[in-house]
Write an enzyme that holds these catalytic residues in place. Structure first.
Site, mmCIF file in Angstrom:
data_model
loop_
_atom_site.group_PDB
_atom_site.id
_atom_site.type_symbol
_atom_site.label_atom_id
_atom_site.label_comp_id
_atom_site.label_asym_id
_atom_site.label_seq_id
_atom_site.Cartn_x
_atom_site.Cartn_y
_atom_site.Cartn_z
ATOM 1 N N GLY A 126 8.954 9.172 -40.289
ATOM 2 C CA GLY A 126 9.079 9.184 -38.826
ATOM 3 C C GLY A 126 10.387 9.805 -38.360
ATOM 4 O O GLY A 126 10.605 9.948 -37.166
ATOM 5 N N GLU A 127 11.282 10.127 -39.282
ATOM 6 C CA GLU A 127 12.554 10.712 -38.870
ATOM 7 C C GLU A 127 12.659 12.153 -39.371
ATOM 8 O O GLU A 127 12.158 13.073 -38.740
ATOM 9 C CB GLU A 127 13.726 9.818 -39.318
ATOM 10 C CG GLU A 127 13.665 8.471 -38.591
ATOM 11 C CD GLU A 127 14.849 7.536 -38.842
ATOM 12 O OE1 GLU A 127 15.611 7.759 -39.807
ATOM 13 O OE2 GLU A 127 15.009 6.577 -38.059
#
Ligand code: HEC
Ligand code: HEC
Ligand code: HEC
Ligand code: HEC
Ligand SMILES: [Ca+2]
Ligand SMILES: [Ca+2]
Lengths: 334, 334
Positions: free
Chosen positions: A127-128
């Site tokens: 997610g990053e």
């Protein structure tokens, strides 16, 4: 109440641990001036600065540490929750990297022991930065400018994730913000604060805020329950320390955030739900202390909190060594 | 062939326009050293630097000019086509902002006359920063630090889009890259280039590249047909200058890109389809000149092109003035 007792004991401990170079005044206070950084390995930190700014540590080639911890903006992204790879909405508010070397552990729930352990996380977090450590190492290894710099810094050939995270962590150690107006006051300049700011600080100490927000970072040195007196209402599913310890008693225990530079690190709380300091102070008063501040009191505390903005790290924008023909090509849209 | 004649005439014109401070050697060459920047309004440029780095000029609060024209990476994003608001895939490769003040017009198709006219574009472009000029002005106007700085710089109250784009353009004027090894050679240092690099430059001149890539920016001063001798194969729908003039004869005429810092501005061409300089030089030779270079010739030209990397702009990372309670909150996920 045992928690309250514990808190008072911790304030005492901090006061007793005051350092020799402090003025008599600072020694009596629950907050101490930020100590200047010492013992920085400069070459390691310069390498780390490049890596911190390098979007090639992400799958897309677009997101760097500085995207979410923007050093032009207090080391945060000033968003409720972060934007990650492919514009994914992050689960939690991005904390500042400023003074994060003073934290007792990293992340809201403390799941990384230190900055070096932390730095590997976002690179591989889908997610990053959504990369893998292997691909990150392959990318950097393909770049002659980095190969040379790693060799210079580590005295041996080869790039690996351990060296990458050491360098980033060393750079992060330099990201302290001394010299705030509040520190001037602590160091003896009586005129550094206005009457309102001093009144705010008195309230902050006397009504109990300093029980949790204390030490040189004005926080960062303990986990405490969010919603001690009254429960905190949020849609955010994060449960804090219990995710790490597995203990039910640790539910909603979050690392107390530093209040250094809090004027710059809006929005507030782990869910980023409080947009203003006025709101955050009001919630803290009610939920942590069972106290409703008047508008004037709230404004005084906010005025005090704004005196905690220190010198922001000043450095040249790093110039990154270019990729070469062999460097893996980012594929942001695959 | 009239186009070829035109090209030769333009080389001549450039040679004649050589400047008094140049060495005799430079005066005879189709490429001139980059002139140092003069007459910069420093306060205006400092304000422009902040704006250039400020993601609050975008709807999401996440994308700044520097996201796509990263000054750590040659003023580009090094992606085939850019990532815009909500991770939209951009239509065209992001050109460098380095030395863009020397361009005869801005954008691949020249649709903006100058940097000031250009700078308003991306802010309101739904595929880039996706904001509106009104919201950008409202956001900056709400921030006391910006209000003060605009007042200081313009000598009057008020923020508007005209002042914003003037400031950004002034900062961009500072983004020149003098002092490349090739400039050292032009300025008289015979040893600044290796034999291979000199051979590459001779080929670049003698085989006709310098007909289009000439002047101090080694390009940027004319529109030319992409695929002059052989058509260029691409899926990219961009048709270049004809989109601006409406003339069929201008189809596939693109602004000749500067070759300054071309080592840093990969991937190449308006569609970003050529990943390496080797590939770009091969395509140029075949499509623009009808000439297939041997591997050795190609390598010589590439070696020459890499001598065009100049001093990258060196400056402190700007610290942005914080938003306040009144500042509109970015809503990246709405
Ligand atoms: C996509 C956004 C994003 C990126 C990219 C990112 N971070 Fe973070 N960072 C966050 C968020 C969100 C948290 C909080 C996560 C949590 O506590 O669970 C965090 C936490 C941290 C912390 C802990 C601070 C504290 O007080 O607990 C540090 C230090 C940190 N990041 C450094 C980095 C470094 C170094 C990089 C690059 C290698 C990086 N971050 C990349 C969003 C990001
Ligand atoms: C019992 C411990 C405790 C007390 C007392 C306390 N806080 Fe906090 N404070 C916390 C914790 C834990 C958080 C993080 C909560 C979260 O994000 O969910 C926090 C967060 C904050 C924040 C937001 C910081 C940020 O960057 O998100 C501010 C501002 C703040 N506190 C100010 C105060 C003030 C002012 C007082 C006194 C009225 C106070 N706190 C009292 C533990 C405490
Ligand atoms: C989302 C990516 C993105 C953002 C954000 C962005 N640009 Fe661009 N920029 C591009 C692309 C793509 C082009 C080429 C567009 C074209 O030619 O049609 C371009 C073209 C330019 C040019 C013309 C250069 C030349 O040689 O023609 C300049 C100058 C420029 N941008 C400056 C800026 C400034 C200043 C900002 C911020 C206000 C900005 N850009 C924001 C992607 C971006
Ligand atoms: C007739 C004009 C013309 C000639 C001759 C020419 N070019 Fe180009 N060059 C262009 C144009 C126009 C473009 C942009 C094409 C595009 O992006 O679609 C370009 C693009 C390039 C690029 C990519 C730059 C970038 O940043 O994307 C390189 C490298 C290049 N040329 C090198 C050369 C070399 C080497 C030669 C000689 C073999 C040469 N050119 C001959 C007009 C010319
Ligand atoms: Ca925050
Ligand atoms: Ca390019």
């Amino acid at each position: 109440m045992s928690i309250k007792f514990q808190l008072k004991a911790s304030v005492l401990a901090v006061a007793l641990a005051s350092l020799p170079w402090m003025s008599a005044q600072a020694a009596d206070e629950p907050i101490q001036p930020i100590e200047p950084v010492k013992e920085i390995n400069l070459a390691l930190s310069e390498l780390g600065k490049k890596l911190y700014f390098d979007p090639r540590l992400s799958r897309s080639g677009f997101i760097s540490c500085n995207s979410c911890h923007n050093l032009s903006m207090g080391g945060t992204d000033n968003l409720q929750t972060s934007i990650g790879d492919k514009w994914q909405q992050g689960p939690i508010n991005s904390p500042t990297v400023l003074n994060s070397s003073m934290n007792l552990a990293q992340f809201w729930d403390g799941r990384a022991a230190d900055l070096k352990e932390q730095a590997g996380g976002p690179i591989a977090n889908p997610g990053e930065m959504a990369f893998t450590h292997t691909l990150a190492v392959d990318t950097l290894s393909s770049i002659p400018g980095y190969r040379r710099e790693f060799r210079l810094v580590f005295g041996e050939d080869g790039v690996n994730i351990d060296k990458i995270t050491s360098a980033i962590a060393e750079f992060e150690k330099t990201l302290v913000t001394p010299n705030s107006r509040f520190d001037h006051w602590l160091l003896g300049d009586q005129d550094a604060l206005t009457a309102t700011e001093k009144a705010g600080y008195e309230l902050f100490k006397n009504s109990g805020c300093a029980a949790c927000h204390n030490g040189p970072a004005v926080g960062g040195n303990s986990f405490q329950k969010m919603g001690l007196v009254q429960p905190y209402q949020t849609d955010n599913p994060a449960e804090g320390l219990s995710a790490v310890t597995g203990k039910d008693a640790d539910r909603f225990m979050f690392k107390v955030p530093t209040l250094r530079n809090v004027e710059l690190t809006y929005p507030y709380f782990h869910d980023g739900a409080a947009q203003t300091l006025t709101e955050a102070v009001d919630i803290m008063g009610r939920l942590q202390l069972g106290r409703k501040y008047s508008a004037e009191e709230n404004a005084q505390i906010v005025a005090f909190l704004k005196t905690l903005t220190g010198d922001q790290p000043q450095f040249m924008l790093p110039i990154l060594p270019p990729s070469v023909d062999e460097t893996p090509v980012p594929r942001p849209f695959d």
